[in-house]
Enzyme design. Structure first.
Site, PDB file in Angstrom:
ATOM      1  CB  SER A 128      -0.883  -0.003   1.256  1.00 43.63           C
ATOM      2  OG  SER A 128      -1.478   1.256   1.482  1.00 43.63           O
ATOM      3  CE1 TYR A 141      -3.850  -1.861   5.307  1.00 43.82           C
ATOM      4  CE2 TYR A 141      -3.055   0.292   4.611  1.00 43.82           C
ATOM      5  CZ  TYR A 141      -3.477  -0.987   4.308  1.00 43.82           C
ATOM      6  OH  TYR A 141      -3.510  -1.398   3.000  1.00 43.82           O
TER       7      TYR A 141
END
Length: 225
Positions: A128, A141
């Site tokens: 990501s 995250y």
């Protein structure tokens, strides 16, 4: 399975995982990994040479490993995103995030390393933009994605016979992004985000690179509208 190379794609029931499976289907037989057996079966029926492989990422040891007797490519696409300030993150939030985004990746990869070594295979990790920089509210995250980046770099060094590719997609039009926008309290407009098929094609470009080439990292960002 045929004589074609075999690719396992986790998180294949929707979003980026499903798009990756579609991009690899013309060249690979596919094992479609995930928990939603119905969605996996629907996709498998659509793609020749594909079969559903339902399993729980947090309990990899319970999976039926029979279909993994041969494996050329593994794509780790499954993941979760729990957002919020670090002060509000519970121990369960940390454990659940790392269980899915990091620990399951390492455990599953270790299980299939013998097959990958035999094939001179390829490990693809869907990371990501949060694996490159951290924004407020994304700490848990991002920490998991930074760890996933480190895992990929270490695996690349430890296993020189394998190709290891990290892919850093920006915001992509997926069910996960819908949930992210809900957590952020914002609207979801798919037209503002990357088409999952674009990420799928990027992954296929790395997997299908000629044997002399090792594409180690891919950044995919949306273009301004």
């Amino acid at each position: 399975m045929s004589d074609r190379p075999v690719a396992l794609v986790t998180g294949a029931s929707s979003g980026i995982g499903s798009a990756i499976a579609r991009s690899l289907a013309p060249t690979h037989d596919l094992l479609l990994g995930g928990r939603d057996e119905d969605s996996l079966s629907v996709l498998a029926a659509e793609l020749p040479g594909a079969q559903a492989w339902p399993f729980d990422l947090t309990n990899v040891a319970s999976a039926d490993l029979t279909p993994l007797a041969r494996l050329d490519v593994i794509v780790h696409s499954a993941g979760i995103a729990l957002l919020g300030p670090l002060a509000e993150a519970s121990q369960e939030d940390w454990r659940r995030t790392f269980d899915v985004n990091v620990f399951a990746v390492a455990e599953l990869t270790n299980l299939v390393l013998p097959q990958l070594r035999t094939a001179g295979g390829h490990v693809v990790l869907i990371n990501s933009g949060a694996g490159l920089s951290v924004n407020p509210g994304w700490g848990v995250y991002a920490a998991s994605k930074f760890a996933l980046r480190a895992y990929a770099d270490a695996l690349r060094g430890d296993e020189p016979a394998l190709r290891v590719t990290t892919v850093y997609p920006g915001r992509t039009a997926t069910p996960m992004q819908q949930d992210v926008r809900r957590q952020e309290g914002g609207e979801y407009d798919a037209s503002k985000y990357i088409d999952p098929a674009s990420v799928g094609r990027a992954v296929a470009s790395a997997v299908l690179a000629t044997p002399d080439a090792h594409i180690t990292e891919i950044n995919v960002r949306s273009r301004p509208h």
